[in-house]
Design an enzyme around this catalytic site. Structure first.
Site, PDB file in Angstrom:
ATOM      1  N   ASP A  18       0.850  -1.190   0.000  1.00  0.00           N
ATOM      2  CA  ASP A  18       0.000   0.000   0.000  1.00  0.00           C
ATOM      3  C   ASP A  18       0.883   1.237   0.000  1.00  0.00           C
ATOM      4  O   ASP A  18       1.983   1.234   0.569  1.00  0.00           O
ATOM      5  CB  ASP A  18      -0.910  -0.001   1.238  1.00  0.00           C
ATOM      6  CG  ASP A  18      -1.783   1.236   1.313  1.00  0.00           C
ATOM      7  OD1 ASP A  18      -2.672   1.382   0.465  1.00  0.00           O
ATOM      8  OD2 ASP A  18      -1.559   2.072   2.215  1.00  0.00           O
ATOM      9  N   GLU A  20       0.878   5.516   0.702  1.00  0.00           N
ATOM     10  CA  GLU A  20       0.241   6.752   1.136  1.00  0.00           C
ATOM     11  C   GLU A  20       0.850   7.871   0.309  1.00  0.00           C
ATOM     12  O   GLU A  20       2.073   7.933   0.125  1.00  0.00           O
ATOM     13  CB  GLU A  20       0.477   6.997   2.629  1.00  0.00           C
ATOM     14  CG  GLU A  20      -0.188   5.989   3.546  1.00  0.00           C
ATOM     15  CD  GLU A  20      -1.700   5.970   3.403  1.00  0.00           C
ATOM     16  OE1 GLU A  20      -2.298   7.063   3.246  1.00  0.00           O
ATOM     17  OE2 GLU A  20      -2.288   4.876   3.435  1.00  0.00           O
ATOM     18  N   HIS A 165      -5.000   4.451   7.718  1.00  0.00           N
ATOM     19  CA  HIS A 165      -4.417   5.126   6.558  1.00  0.00           C
ATOM     20  C   HIS A 165      -2.906   5.274   6.711  1.00  0.00           C
ATOM     21  O   HIS A 165      -2.322   6.303   6.362  1.00  0.00           O
ATOM     22  CB  HIS A 165      -5.083   6.496   6.337  1.00  0.00           C
ATOM     23  CG  HIS A 165      -6.528   6.390   5.945  1.00  0.00           C
ATOM     24  ND1 HIS A 165      -6.943   6.082   4.659  1.00  0.00           N
ATOM     25  CD2 HIS A 165      -7.667   6.528   6.676  1.00  0.00           C
ATOM     26  CE1 HIS A 165      -8.257   6.048   4.616  1.00  0.00           C
ATOM     27  NE2 HIS A 165      -8.727   6.310   5.828  1.00  0.00           N
ATOM     28  N   ASP A 170      -2.612  -0.770   7.032  1.00  0.00           N
ATOM     29  CA  ASP A 170      -3.683  -0.995   6.062  1.00  0.00           C
ATOM     30  C   ASP A 170      -3.537  -2.323   5.324  1.00  0.00           C
ATOM     31  O   ASP A 170      -4.531  -2.984   5.026  1.00  0.00           O
ATOM     32  CB  ASP A 170      -3.727   0.155   5.057  1.00  0.00           C
ATOM     33  CG  ASP A 170      -4.338   1.416   5.652  1.00  0.00           C
ATOM     34  OD1 ASP A 170      -4.698   1.400   6.849  1.00  0.00           O
ATOM     35  OD2 ASP A 170      -4.454   2.427   4.928  1.00  0.00           O
TER      36      ASP A 170
END
Length: 300
Positions: A18, A20, A165, A170
């Site tokens: 993931d 950000e 987040h 996550d």
């Protein structure tokens, strides 16, 4: 930064990852990667084998907010001393290249950002051997009973807490959501006429999260069309409608979710092979025993 021992490329392991990023506030602005997080998962046991996460400093620090609207969000101060992408590119490439990639909405967002980041430093991007986008898989298999299919909504549906987040948190939540969805699908396959009908009636189902909040279980339309996923299909060599055929069909539907998620195709053929050796109709408990007998031989 969190890191542990490296793994060889080309393995059959799944990497959940993931990103950000910054969010462009006007047309023409780009996304900047602020954090990368990943876990390496055994496809046969669905257990975490390794993990890595790092903050990433964009070239233009002014694109990062001084304060975050989230309590544990990423701020300008948090990334000011972090490495730039070029400094962690080798590690990220090693983690991703030659593995099965998994994540929520990664096809439309995270994969694009990875390619952009490597192109910016003039290096080839890592290449997956397979892709599992849980947004598409769950929309197709699990349906919209959990609402808008965002990770935060799915986590609340199963009482897994709030989405933070942050990349590493996550991806671990993503794996737990998949496990819960797969379990529900497996149970529903055993009594499709009873359990499948329950969630389709929005007035009959309410689930509780750990915060004691209530979420109505109803299907909702989405403006996004989830990616089309390929399920596992195998012909059934029995007379249509026989008890054995019905049981086999139910289990195969449930196991196809696991096969698709891990790209392991040994499970349905194993069951088929064992059922062919049974001379009489097999009850569901007996079929589950057959499954358990065959599954314990697979190890990472």
């Amino acid at each position: 930064m969190e890191s542990s021992s490296s793994h060889p490329e080309g393995s059959s392991e799944i990497v959940f990852f993931d990103l950000e990023t910054t969010v462009p506030s006007r047309a023409g602005q780009r996304f900047w990667v602020l954090e990368f997080g990943a876990i390496i998962v055994c496809p046969r046991k669905l257990v975490e084998l390794d993990s890595y996460s790092t903050l990433i400093r964009p070239k233009d620090l002014s694109v990062v907010a001084l304060k975050s609207g989230r309590c544990d969000g990423i701020t300008r101060g948090a990334v000011s001393n972090a490495p730039v992408f070029e400094e962690v590119a080798d590690k990220i490439f090693t983690i991703l290249n030659g593995r099965v990639w998994a994540g929520h909405n990664i096809q439309r967002f995270d994969c694009v950002r990875i390619k952009e980041a490597f192109a910016e430093i003039g290096r080839p991007a890592p290449v997956p051997v397979g892709m599992i986008d849980s947004l598409g898989v769950l929309t197709e298999r699990f349906g919209r009973r959990a609402g808008n299919m965002k990770m935060a909504t799915l986590a609340a549906y199963f009482g897994l807490g709030q989405q933070k987040h942050r990349s590493l948190d996550d991806v671990r939540m993503n794996l737990e959501v998949l496990k819960h969805c797969a379990t529900v699908l497996f149970l529903e396959s055993s009594l499709p006429s009873v359990l499948n009908a329950k969630w389709r009636n929005p007035s009959t189902i309410v689930t509780r999260s750990r915060s004691n909040g209530k979420l109505p279980c109803r299907e909702e339309n989405s403006r996004k069309s989830p990616p089309t996923t390929l399920g596992y299909h195998r012909a059934v060599p029995y007379t249509r409608g026989s008890p054995r055929d019905q049981i086999f069909q139910q289990l195969t539907q449930a196991f196809s979710f696991f096969a698709e998620m891990s790209e392991e195709t040994w499970l349905p053929p194993l069951i088929l092979h064992r059922v062919l050796r049974v001379d009489k109709d097999v009850s569901l408990p007996a079929m589950l025993d057959i499954f358990m007998e065959g599954s314990i031989d697979k190890t990472c």
